[in-house]
Design an enzyme around this catalytic site. Structure first.
Site, PDB file in Angstrom:
ATOM      1  N   ASN A 239       0.811  -1.229   0.000  1.00 53.19           N
ATOM      2  CA  ASN A 239       0.000   0.000   0.000  1.00 53.19           C
ATOM      3  C   ASN A 239       0.844   1.280   0.000  1.00 53.19           C
ATOM      4  OD1 ASN A 239       0.754  -0.686   2.631  1.00 53.19           O
ATOM      5  ND2 ASN A 239      -0.975   0.382   3.521  1.00 53.19           N
TER       6      ASN A 239
ATOM      7  N   GLU B  11       5.082  -4.582  12.255  1.00 50.58           N
ATOM      8  CA  GLU B  11       4.074  -3.525  12.081  1.00 50.58           C
ATOM      9  C   GLU B  11       2.896  -4.166  11.372  1.00 50.58           C
ATOM     10  OE1 GLU B  11       5.556  -0.434  14.048  1.00 50.58           O
ATOM     11  OE2 GLU B  11       3.921  -0.062  12.668  1.00 50.58           O
TER      12      GLU B  11
ATOM     13  N   CYS C 138      -2.811   1.582   6.796  1.00 44.41           N
ATOM     14  CA  CYS C 138      -2.919   0.868   8.068  1.00 44.41           C
ATOM     15  C   CYS C 138      -3.542   1.757   9.137  1.00 44.41           C
ATOM     16  CB  CYS C 138      -1.559   0.371   8.515  1.00 44.41           C
ATOM     17  SG  CYS C 138      -0.329   1.670   8.609  1.00 44.41           S
TER      18      CYS C 138
ATOM     19  N   GLU D  69       8.586   1.162  15.261  1.00 53.36           N
ATOM     20  CA  GLU D  69       9.201   1.671  14.041  1.00 53.36           C
ATOM     21  C   GLU D  69       9.222   3.200  14.129  1.00 53.36           C
ATOM     22  OE1 GLU D  69       9.565  -0.657  10.315  1.00 53.36           O
ATOM     23  OE2 GLU D  69       7.700   0.408   9.971  1.00 53.36           O
TER      24      GLU D  69
HETATM   25  P1  NDP Z   1       0.451  -9.239   3.612  1.00 55.13           P
HETATM   26  O1  NDP Z   1       0.633  -9.606   5.028  1.00 55.13           O
HETATM   27  O2  NDP Z   1      -0.365 -10.113   2.739  1.00 55.13           O
HETATM   28  O3  NDP Z   1       1.865  -9.098   2.860  1.00 55.13           O
HETATM   29  C1  NDP Z   1       2.890  -8.288   3.362  1.00 55.13           C
HETATM   30  C2  NDP Z   1       4.228  -8.796   2.843  1.00 55.13           C
HETATM   31  O4  NDP Z   1       4.456 -10.100   3.368  1.00 55.13           O
HETATM   32  C3  NDP Z   1       4.286  -8.934   1.322  1.00 55.13           C
HETATM   33  O5  NDP Z   1       5.596  -8.646   0.885  1.00 55.13           O
HETATM   34  C4  NDP Z   1       3.957 -10.401   1.127  1.00 55.13           C
HETATM   35  O6  NDP Z   1       4.444 -10.902  -0.106  1.00 55.13           O
HETATM   36  C5  NDP Z   1       4.702 -11.001   2.308  1.00 55.13           C
HETATM   37  N1  NDP Z   1       4.237 -12.318   2.728  1.00 55.13           N
HETATM   38  C6  NDP Z   1       2.994 -12.853   2.592  1.00 55.13           C
HETATM   39  N2  NDP Z   1       2.984 -14.125   3.075  1.00 55.13           N
HETATM   40  C7  NDP Z   1       4.244 -14.383   3.524  1.00 55.13           C
HETATM   41  C8  NDP Z   1       4.868 -15.528   4.120  1.00 55.13           C
HETATM   42  N3  NDP Z   1       4.205 -16.666   4.342  1.00 55.13           N
HETATM   43  N4  NDP Z   1       6.188 -15.454   4.460  1.00 55.13           N
HETATM   44  C9  NDP Z   1       6.879 -14.301   4.240  1.00 55.13           C
HETATM   45  N5  NDP Z   1       6.343 -13.204   3.650  1.00 55.13           N
HETATM   46  C10 NDP Z   1       5.035 -13.238   3.315  1.00 55.13           C
HETATM   47  O7  NDP Z   1      -0.130  -7.748   3.634  1.00 55.13           O
HETATM   48  P2  NDP Z   1      -0.590  -6.865   2.414  1.00 55.13           P
HETATM   49  O8  NDP Z   1       0.549  -6.693   1.461  1.00 55.13           O
HETATM   50  O9  NDP Z   1      -1.886  -7.368   1.893  1.00 55.13           O
HETATM   51  O10 NDP Z   1      -0.774  -5.434   3.132  1.00 55.13           O
HETATM   52  C11 NDP Z   1      -1.905  -5.065   3.827  1.00 55.13           C
HETATM   53  C12 NDP Z   1      -1.709  -5.202   5.324  1.00 55.13           C
HETATM   54  O11 NDP Z   1      -0.564  -4.498   5.766  1.00 55.13           O
HETATM   55  C13 NDP Z   1      -2.868  -4.604   6.082  1.00 55.13           C
HETATM   56  O12 NDP Z   1      -3.235  -5.479   7.109  1.00 55.13           O
HETATM   57  C14 NDP Z   1      -2.292  -3.321   6.661  1.00 55.13           C
HETATM   58  O13 NDP Z   1      -2.930  -2.875   7.832  1.00 55.13           O
HETATM   59  C15 NDP Z   1      -0.885  -3.737   6.925  1.00 55.13           C
HETATM   60  N6  NDP Z   1      -0.033  -2.562   7.067  1.00 55.13           N
HETATM   61  C16 NDP Z   1       0.435  -2.233   8.308  1.00 55.13           C
HETATM   62  C17 NDP Z   1       1.186  -1.072   8.492  1.00 55.13           C
HETATM   63  C18 NDP Z   1       1.729  -0.687   9.830  1.00 55.13           C
HETATM   64  O14 NDP Z   1       2.576   0.198   9.881  1.00 55.13           O
HETATM   65  N7  NDP Z   1       1.307  -1.297  10.918  1.00 55.13           N
HETATM   66  C19 NDP Z   1       1.454  -0.164   7.375  1.00 55.13           C
HETATM   67  C20 NDP Z   1       0.916  -0.618   6.109  1.00 55.13           C
HETATM   68  C21 NDP Z   1       0.190  -1.786   5.975  1.00 55.13           C
HETATM   69  P3  NDP Z   1       3.570 -10.866  -1.474  1.00 55.13           P
HETATM   70  O15 NDP Z   1       2.614  -9.735  -1.386  1.00 55.13           O
HETATM   71  O16 NDP Z   1       4.617 -10.644  -2.509  1.00 55.13           O
HETATM   72  O17 NDP Z   1       2.906 -12.191  -1.590  1.00 55.13           O
END
Ligand code: NDP
Length: 485
Positions: free
Chosen positions: A153, A251, A285, A463
């Site tokens: 995002n 995070e 987020c 963070e």
């Molecule tokens: P995901 O958890 O689906 O993915 C995040 C990252 O993790 C991506 O690079 C993804 O790879 C990777 N990933 C997924 N599965 C695995 C695994 N089994 N092992 C290792 N890496 C993995 O989140 P989204 O990308 O859908 O993002 C949305 C989420 O992020 C929301 O819940 C949002 O709230 C949160 N978020 C939190 C923030 C914060 O600061 N707290 C800030 C921004 C977002 P790939 O996509 O390439 O499959």
């Protein structure tokens, strides 16, 4: 347009997307056209990237902090000099309007500048002992190789919040952006290395989380996993980290409440609420995800909020004049938004604005959804789990106590928003809200100088800010007897 072919940096090896090896296609969410290709790393490349980072660690961690700081400043300057191009790629791959993408690129440069300044502010301690000849020193030293895995995002912003403090602390990094929008991060890693960073200090891999992310996080030479993404993925990574007793910084997902008290500054509450509900099409987020408004001011707030939301313009992020809201980044996210709106309707909620995809033919191939305002109860799915879309659910409550009780009822604890003119309500409310950040009468935050911790299921560790640097350092106690003869 000709799709971009990005590259991975693995030590001194550059792996380009050339149409031969495995690649991810990156789509423009505004029309589903292919706008770029990124090479996918296999197990061997992931191993090479981590090994390159491990090999670079001894010399990078020993480099005087002032020299590491100069490298970070050079990266910041390079990002600034290339802002427009990077912002353009970011809008094409993620969808946000160009001015917001420009802001994200500038924020990434700011992160590198900030941690360049912080790199020289790592302090140890001396502890008095009970002996004249015994000295006790506490050192802060970098962990080693950091695996940085982030969401799509804010692909560049989130990754820079990890790379910059990790490098400043003396760690080396392997970065894995989301395959959904990897291009901007891969560009910045290549640019950072070209701006003079020694080989192996910063590396990039690309590919799905379940494969490449998993391989990276479980690699035995990785000392720390720093992750931004959903809570479920975070849980999985915590289990992986436990196997090897790796350090973590998490995070995770949020579900931010906004509380509008009876004495709220109404102009500000409406403007901020609309801004934070719909920014980046709600894929934030710290989006305002559920609004609790006290009954005595509910009609005024809801009427003005709905009118303001209805004026927002939806369109491709590169359109001029610029739209307020771009497309959602992928079909899955839009499906989730549609499910949540259908669930709200089933539960008898009133959809005051939006609730559907836009009609315009020219938007029909993109993942657009109209800004949506719903009035209902907190039984709706959208008031309990992340919608990650342009939806603002509102619930009317009797008083502030009820609002705080409902706000604290979920396991999410990232950010909360409180609108009141009364200092006592502001302070007591801030103390009672179980969130890592409480914003009173503003929707700022997620800004580099200030700590950004997730409480409860929203994260572990801190963070940003100076604490964001400390996360990449571990403590060593050195006990020296100098009284020998
Ligand atoms: P995901 O958890 O689906 O993915 C995040 C990252 O993790 C991506 O690079 C993804 O790879 C990777 N990933 C997924 N599965 C695995 C695994 N089994 N092992 C290792 N890496 C993995 O989140 P989204 O990308 O859908 O993002 C949305 C989420 O992020 C929301 O819940 C949002 O709230 C949160 N978020 C939190 C923030 C914060 O600061 N707290 C800030 C921004 C977002 P790939 O996509 O390439 O499959």
């Amino acid at each position: 347009m000709i799709p971009a072919r990005s590259e991975l940096v693995i030590g001194s090896l550059i792996v380009s997307a050339d149409g031969h090896g495995e690649e991810t296609e990156v789509l423009n969410p505004a029309d589903q056209e292919v706008i770029g290709y990124a090479p996918v790393a296999d197990a061997e490349l992931v191993d090479q990237a981590v090994t390159a980072a491990a090999d670079a660690f001894p010399s990078w961690s020993k480099l005087p902090a002032t020299r590491r700081a100069s490298h970070l400043s050079a990266i910041a300057s390079w990002i600034r000099s290339d802002t427009l191009r990077l912002a353009h790629i970011l809008t094409l791959e993620q969808g946000k309007p160009l001015s917001e993408a420009t802001g994200e690129v500038q924020a990434a440069a700011k992160a590198f500048d900030y941690y360049a300044a912080e790199a020289v502010r790592v302090y140890g301690q001396t502890i008095p002992t009970e002996s004249e000849t015994l000295r006790s020193l506490v050192l802060r030293q970098p962990f080693g190789v950091v695996a940085a895995i982030t969401a799509w995002n804010y692909p560049l912003g989130l990754m820079s919040w990890k790379i910059a403090p990790a490098l400043a602390a003396g760690c080396t990094v392997v970065a894995k952006p989301s395959k959904e929008a990897p291009l901007t991060v891969l560009e910045v890693v290549s640019g950072a290395v070209r701006s003079g960073l020694p080989a192996g200090v910063l590396n990039s891999v690309n590919g799905g989380g379940g494969t490449v992310g998993n391989l990276l996080a479980s690699h035995p030479k990785v000392a720390k996993i720093t992750f931004t993404g959903g809570t479920e993925t975070g849980r999985h990574l915590l289990k992986l980290a436990a196997e090897d007793v790796k350090s973590v910084l998490m995070e995770l997902g949020g579900h931010s409440p906004m509380i509008v008290a009876a004495d709220a500054p109404m102009d500000r509450a409406v403007a901020d609420g609309v801004k934070r509900s719909f920014r980046n099409a709600g894929q934030l987020c710290n989006s305002v995800n559920r609004i609790f408004v006290v009954r005595s001011v509910a009609d005024e707030f809801i009427g003005r909020f709905a009118a303001s939301a209805a004026r927002l313009v939806v369109g491709p992020g590169l359109d001029q004049p610029e739209p307020d809201i771009g497309p959602l980044t992928n079909a899955e996210t839009r499906d989730n938004v549609e499910d949540h709106v259908a669930d709200a309707r089933r539960r008898g909620a009133e959809v005051l604005v939006g609730g559907t995809r836009p009609d315009a033919e020219r938007l029909s191939r993109g993942f657009f959804f109209l800004p949506t305002v719903v009035v209902g109860t907190d039984e709706m799915a959208m008031m309990n789990t992340e919608t990650f879309g342009p939806v603002a659910p509102i619930m009317v409550v009797e008083d502030l106590d009820e609002a705080i009780l409902r706000a604290n009822a979920l396991q999410f604890g990232l950010v909360s928003y409180l609108y009141t003119r009364d200092l006592r309500t502001a302070l007591e409310g801030a103390e009672r809200l179980e969130f890592g950040t409480v914003n009173v009468n503003n929707v700022g935050g997620g800004d580099v100088p200030f700590p950004y911790p997730g409480w409860k299921h929203s994260g572990l560790g801190v963070e940003l800010g100076h604490q964001g640097l400390e996360e990449y350092l571990r403590t060593k106690h050195v006990r020296i007897e100098i009284g020998y003869r």
